[in-house]
Design a protein around this motif. Structure first.
Motif, short mmCIF file in Angstrom:
data_model
loop_
_atom_site.label_atom_id
_atom_site.label_comp_id
_atom_site.label_asym_id
_atom_site.label_seq_id
_atom_site.Cartn_x
_atom_site.Cartn_y
_atom_site.Cartn_z
N ARG A 72 79.77 62.07 11.71
CA ARG A 72 80.98 62.81 12.06
C ARG A 72 82.06 61.91 12.65
NH1 ARG A 72 80.96 66.76 17.09
NH2 ARG A 72 81.05 64.69 18.01
N GLY A 106 74.04 68.36 24.90
CA GLY A 106 74.50 66.98 24.77
C GLY A 106 75.55 66.82 23.69
N ILE A 107 76.11 65.64 23.63
CA ILE A 107 77.13 65.33 22.63
C ILE A 107 76.52 65.49 21.21
CG2 ILE A 107 76.58 62.83 22.73
CD1 ILE A 107 79.58 62.31 22.32
N ALA A 108 77.30 66.15 20.35
CA ALA A 108 76.90 66.37 18.95
C ALA A 108 75.61 67.19 18.78
CB ALA A 108 76.78 65.03 18.20
N SER A 109 75.28 67.97 19.81
CA SER A 109 74.06 68.78 19.72
C SER A 109 74.28 70.03 18.86
CB SER A 109 73.60 69.19 21.12
OG SER A 109 74.63 69.89 21.79
N GLY A 110 75.54 70.47 18.75
CA GLY A 110 75.84 71.68 17.98
C GLY A 110 76.54 72.77 18.79
N LYS A 111 77.02 72.42 20.00
CA LYS A 111 77.67 73.41 20.89
C LYS A 111 78.84 74.13 20.20
CE LYS A 111 78.86 70.34 23.85
NZ LYS A 111 78.22 69.15 23.27
N THR A 112 79.72 73.33 19.57
CA THR A 112 80.91 73.93 18.96
C THR A 112 80.52 74.86 17.82
OG1 THR A 112 82.08 71.91 19.52
CG2 THR A 112 83.17 73.37 17.96
N THR A 113 79.51 74.46 17.07
CA THR A 113 79.02 75.28 15.95
C THR A 113 78.48 76.60 16.50
OG1 THR A 113 78.45 73.21 14.86
CG2 THR A 113 77.52 75.22 13.92
N MET A 161 69.48 78.01 12.99
CA MET A 161 70.13 77.95 14.30
C MET A 161 71.07 79.15 14.48
SD MET A 161 72.47 74.90 15.94
CE MET A 161 74.05 75.28 15.22
N ALA A 220 67.45 72.65 14.37
CA ALA A 220 66.98 73.50 13.27
C ALA A 220 68.03 73.47 12.16
CB ALA A 220 66.81 74.93 13.77
N GLU A 221 67.62 73.85 10.96
CA GLU A 221 68.59 73.96 9.87
C GLU A 221 69.69 74.91 10.31
OE1 GLU A 221 67.55 74.79 5.84
OE2 GLU A 221 65.67 73.70 6.10
N LEU A 222 70.87 74.66 9.82
CA LEU A 222 72.04 75.41 10.28
C LEU A 222 71.80 76.93 10.25
CD1 LEU A 222 74.93 75.08 11.28
CD2 LEU A 222 75.68 75.17 8.90
N ARG A 240 74.29 62.34 13.70
CA ARG A 240 75.52 63.14 13.59
C ARG A 240 76.74 62.37 14.06
NH1 ARG A 240 73.16 68.85 15.82
NH2 ARG A 240 71.86 69.28 14.00
N GLY A 265 69.16 73.10 18.34
CA GLY A 265 70.28 72.48 17.64
C GLY A 265 69.83 71.58 16.50
P1 ATP Z 1 80.58 67.36 20.83
O1 ATP Z 1 79.76 67.29 22.07
O2 ATP Z 1 80.81 66.00 20.27
O3 ATP Z 1 81.83 68.17 20.94
P2 ATP Z 1 79.05 69.54 19.70
O4 ATP Z 1 77.86 69.63 20.56
O5 ATP Z 1 80.13 70.55 19.89
O6 ATP Z 1 79.65 68.09 19.71
P3 ATP Z 1 79.11 70.19 16.90
O7 ATP Z 1 80.47 69.61 16.69
O8 ATP Z 1 78.93 71.66 16.82
O9 ATP Z 1 78.47 69.61 18.22
O10 ATP Z 1 78.09 69.56 15.86
C1 ATP Z 1 78.02 68.14 15.64
C2 ATP Z 1 77.91 67.88 14.14
O11 ATP Z 1 76.65 68.36 13.66
C3 ATP Z 1 78.95 68.62 13.32
O12 ATP Z 1 79.33 67.79 12.25
C4 ATP Z 1 78.22 69.87 12.84
O13 ATP Z 1 78.73 70.34 11.63
C5 ATP Z 1 76.80 69.39 12.70
N1 ATP Z 1 75.78 70.41 13.02
C6 ATP Z 1 75.77 71.25 14.07
N2 ATP Z 1 74.67 72.02 14.08
C7 ATP Z 1 73.96 71.66 12.99
C8 ATP Z 1 72.69 72.09 12.43
N3 ATP Z 1 71.95 73.01 13.02
N4 ATP Z 1 72.28 71.48 11.31
C9 ATP Z 1 73.02 70.52 10.72
N5 ATP Z 1 74.20 70.06 11.19
C10 ATP Z 1 74.67 70.63 12.30
#
Ligand code: ATP
Length: 197
Positions: free
Chosen positions: A146, A9-16, A184, A179-181, A142, A177
């Motif tokens: 963000r 989902g949106i802002a779930s952490g995919k890009t990270t 993850m 969990a602590e960074l 998030r 997504g």
């Molecule tokens: P989008 O769908 O909007 O492109 P995304 O799924 O790619 O978002 P990210 O951009 O990776 O998500 O992460 C969303 C925000 O949460 C970012 O600011 C990122 O730094 C933060 N984030 C990601 N994973 C974690 C984590 N495990 N713990 C804390 N913060 C996180």
């Protein structure tokens, strides 16, 4: 070669997660980047969009007016479908080409980063679906932080997507997504080690 579809989902952490996989050495193909490339002026999808929607969705320099097109398809499901029918096959063709290139180069694993993997049916291209899972409270928090969205705007973006429960039904691997960074990223490393051996 194993083809992994990374979604969530949106802002779930995919890009990270995708960035970390790249750091570990995985070839990662990004659907958003490819979707922008295929609508560059002169490309087939650009031509088809011009024929279908007219000059009103283009800027004076010939580039696609993403805001105008976005507003149009947001308000009209038929237009949205037409746009998807133009863009998705082109994106898929680029994926296929890149996959073949990586296969020929001897790669054993490729990651396709596709936010709408399950919604678009592109999961038929992949061997495994990896879902980055974060609950709604985490997503809202998030998005507020963000993207500076207010709570209502954040919730409406989330509501417009396929639910996490439905995504999880299709998942072969779930990445936590929430969990602590560090935790993850460790999970991602573990998965990469298992799959790339
Ligand atoms: P989008 O769908 O909007 O492109 P995304 O799924 O790619 O978002 P990210 O951009 O990776 O998500 O992460 C969303 C925000 O949460 C970012 O600011 C990122 O730094 C933060 N984030 C990601 N994973 C974690 C984590 N495990 N713990 C804390 N913060 C996180």
């Amino acid at each position: 070669m194993k083809i992994i579809g990374l979604t969530g989902g949106i802002a779930s952490g995919k890009t990270t997660v995708a960035t970390h996989l790249r750091r570990l050495g995985a070839p990662v193909l990004d659907a958003d980047v490819i979707a922008r490339q295929v609508v560059e002026p002169g490309q087939q999808a650009w031509r088809e969009i011009r024929q279908t929607f007219g000059p009103g969705v283009f800027l004076s320099d010939g580039k696609l007016d993403r805001a105008a097109l976005g507003a149009l398809v947001f308000a009209d499901p038929t237009s949205r479908q037409q746009l998807n029918q133009i863009v998705h096959p082109q994106v898929q063709a680029v994926f296929q080409r890149e996959i073949e290139r990586l296969r020929a180069a001897g790669h054993r694993l490729v990651v396709l980063d596709i936010p709408l993997l399950l919604e678009t049916g592109m999961d038929c291209m992949v061997d495994e679906v990896w879902v980055v899972a974060a609950d709604e409270a985490t997503q809202v928090q998030r998005l507020q932080l963000r993207d500076k969205l207010d709570e209502q705007a954040a919730r409406s973006r989330i509501a417009a997507q396929m639910s996490l429960a439905d995504k999880l039904k299709r998942a072969d691997q779930v990445i936590d997504g929430q969990a602590e960074l560090e935790v993850m990223l460790q999970q991602v490393e573990q998965l990469w080690k298992e799959k790339s051996l």
